[in-house]
Enzyme design. Structure first.
Site, PDB file in Angstrom:
ATOM      1  N   ASP A  80       0.837  -1.200   0.000  1.00  0.00           N
ATOM      2  CA  ASP A  80       0.000   0.000   0.000  1.00  0.00           C
ATOM      3  C   ASP A  80       0.881   1.263   0.000  1.00  0.00           C
ATOM      4  OD1 ASP A  80      -2.414   1.282   0.053  1.00  0.00           O
ATOM      5  OD2 ASP A  80      -2.860   0.889   2.157  1.00  0.00           O
ATOM      6  N   HIS A  81       0.275   2.398  -0.298  1.00  0.00           N
ATOM      7  CA  HIS A  81       0.941   3.718  -0.275  1.00  0.00           C
ATOM      8  C   HIS A  81       2.463   3.688  -0.235  1.00  0.00           C
ATOM      9  CE1 HIS A  81      -2.889   5.653  -0.088  1.00  0.00           C
ATOM     10  NE2 HIS A  81      -3.237   4.843   0.896  1.00  0.00           N
ATOM     11  N   HIS A 185      -8.574   9.868   3.911  1.00  0.00           N
ATOM     12  CA  HIS A 185      -7.955   8.918   4.844  1.00  0.00           C
ATOM     13  C   HIS A 185      -8.294   9.334   6.264  1.00  0.00           C
ATOM     14  CE1 HIS A 185      -4.805   7.617   1.715  1.00  0.00           C
ATOM     15  NE2 HIS A 185      -5.545   6.575   1.999  1.00  0.00           N
ATOM     16  N   GLY A 186      -8.654   8.373   7.093  1.00  0.00           N
ATOM     17  CA  GLY A 186      -8.983   8.679   8.496  1.00  0.00           C
ATOM     18  C   GLY A 186     -10.473   8.859   8.668  1.00  0.00           C
ATOM     19  N   HIS A 215      -9.907   4.503  -1.607  1.00  0.00           N
ATOM     20  CA  HIS A 215      -9.138   4.569  -0.356  1.00  0.00           C
ATOM     21  C   HIS A 215      -9.962   5.321   0.687  1.00  0.00           C
ATOM     22  CE1 HIS A 215      -4.982   3.226  -1.472  1.00  0.00           C
ATOM     23  NE2 HIS A 215      -5.597   3.217  -2.653  1.00  0.00           N
ATOM     24  N   GLY A 216      -9.467   5.274   1.927  1.00  0.00           N
ATOM     25  CA  GLY A 216     -10.134   6.037   2.982  1.00  0.00           C
ATOM     26  C   GLY A 216     -11.535   5.528   3.259  1.00  0.00           C
ATOM     27  N   SER A 218     -12.845   4.055   5.885  1.00  0.00           N
ATOM     28  CA  SER A 218     -13.402   4.206   7.241  1.00  0.00           C
ATOM     29  C   SER A 218     -14.253   5.462   7.346  1.00  0.00           C
ATOM     30  CB  SER A 218     -12.275   4.281   8.274  1.00  0.00           C
ATOM     31  OG  SER A 218     -11.509   3.108   8.235  1.00  0.00           O
ATOM     32  N   ILE A 238      -9.785  -0.271   3.947  1.00  0.00           N
ATOM     33  CA  ILE A 238     -10.218   0.044   5.320  1.00  0.00           C
ATOM     34  C   ILE A 238      -9.018  -0.107   6.254  1.00  0.00           C
ATOM     35  CG2 ILE A 238     -11.677  -0.680   7.258  1.00  0.00           C
ATOM     36  CD1 ILE A 238     -13.506   0.232   5.117  1.00  0.00           C
ATOM     37  N   THR A 240      -8.512   2.646   9.428  1.00  0.00           N
ATOM     38  CA  THR A 240      -8.801   3.281  10.728  1.00  0.00           C
ATOM     39  C   THR A 240      -9.820   2.487  11.541  1.00  0.00           C
ATOM     40  OG1 THR A 240      -8.430   5.412   9.633  1.00  0.00           O
ATOM     41  CG2 THR A 240      -9.409   5.484  11.827  1.00  0.00           C
TER      42      THR A 240
END
Ligand code: G3H
Ligand code: ZN
Length: 288
Positions: A80-81, A185-186, A215-216, A218, A238, A240
């Protein structure tokens, strides 16, 4: 056993998404693998650069490959990233099923140049490694947020455009694209994350034709997920939500058994809490 490419293509055709879950401990791997078993659905185990360093890249690939072989289940591994071409190459050499070059904070041109280099390396590897590119800044870090991070592309004007997505995909030759379509994200402390723009998802999906990755994940509502998946999202990330479940259940477990010293005992409820979150998400993404 299907390759990740085949699994994602199948998801894309069937308008459902595969769950990608970030892990940072062996217990989290057990939880995600367990969720795949509970649902009999494919799972992608994701590790960002920092998460990779916890395990060591080679050891992690060996562990996941062994689990995959022994269980015969669809368990894929994603780097990832990844912010440098060197670390993308390292992940490809180590045996990951897919890698993400994250050039979302670079200029558009620089992102294209570096992503292209990653694609060329993957193609020359002799293995079928998928390369994902990122377009649009959606913040960094899987954490609880007091407010939206500065500069995140969550408005219709700032999120990824169809024209940029198309040019990026055509010039880089990536296998999958992660656009900014309202996702961050978050997870916002005060409630749900911003709404997604499913129409933008549909327009980008139609133009680029390759699978799209959200992405992101959550903090996104079930309704938003369902809409975005029906419009062309084939993988959802997923992290967070898993971290929150891990930490809260660990705190509770230690509180309830203050004298317990055996990790395999006090970690048991932690594994099932993380597993439950992953199961719920997998079912939703698969339309079950
Ligand atoms: O790559 C990881 C993710 O996109 C996870 O995002 O922490 O908001 O779930 P999240
Ligand atoms: Zn992400």
């Amino acid at each position: 056993m299907k390759t990740l490419r085949e699994a994602v293509q199948e998801a894309q055709q069937q308008k459902r998404a595969i769950g990608h879950f970030n892990v940072a401990s062996v217990e989290m791997i057990q939880a995600v693998v367990g969720a795949g078993k509970d649902t009999e659905l494919p799972v992608i185990v994701g590790v960002s650069e920092g998460e990779r360093d916890v395990f060591g890249t080679t050891a992690l690939v060996a562990l996941l490959h062994t689990i995959r072989e022994k269980t015969g289940r669809e368990i894929y591994l994603n780097a990832d990233h990844t912010y440098s071409v060197e670390r993308v190459k390292e992940a490809i050499d180590a045996g990951f099923d897919s890698v993400i070059f994250d050039g979302a904070e670079l200029s558009f041109e620089e992102n294209i140049v570096k992503t292209k280099e990653c694609v060329a390396y993957a193609r020359a590897s002799g293995r079928d490694v998928l390369v994902e590119g990122e377009l649009g800044f959606i913040g960094i870090g899987s954490k609880m947020l007091d407010a939206l991070p500065e500069g995140v592309a969550v408005t219709d004007e700032t999120m990824t455009t169809v024209a940029d997505a198309l040019r990026f995909v055509q010039e880089t030759g990536v296998d999958m694209l992660a656009p900014a379509v309202g996702n961050v994200h978050g997870m916002l402390k005060g409630g749900h994350n911003p709404q997604l723009n499913p129409e933008r998802v549909a327009e980008i999906a139609q133009a680029v034709e390759i699978p799209l990755v959200l992405h992101g994940g959550s903090g996104i509502t079930d309704e938003d997920f369902t809409a975005a998946i029906s419009k062309g999202i084939s993988i959802v990330h997923i992290s967070t939500e898993l971290r929150v479940a891990y930490r809260q259940s660990l705190q509770l477990s230690l509180q309830e058994s203050p004298e317990e010293l055996a990790p395999y005992k006090f970690m048991k409820p932690v594994i099932s809490a993380v597993r439950d979150v992953a199961v719920r998400r997998l079912k939703l993404f698969a339309g079950l």
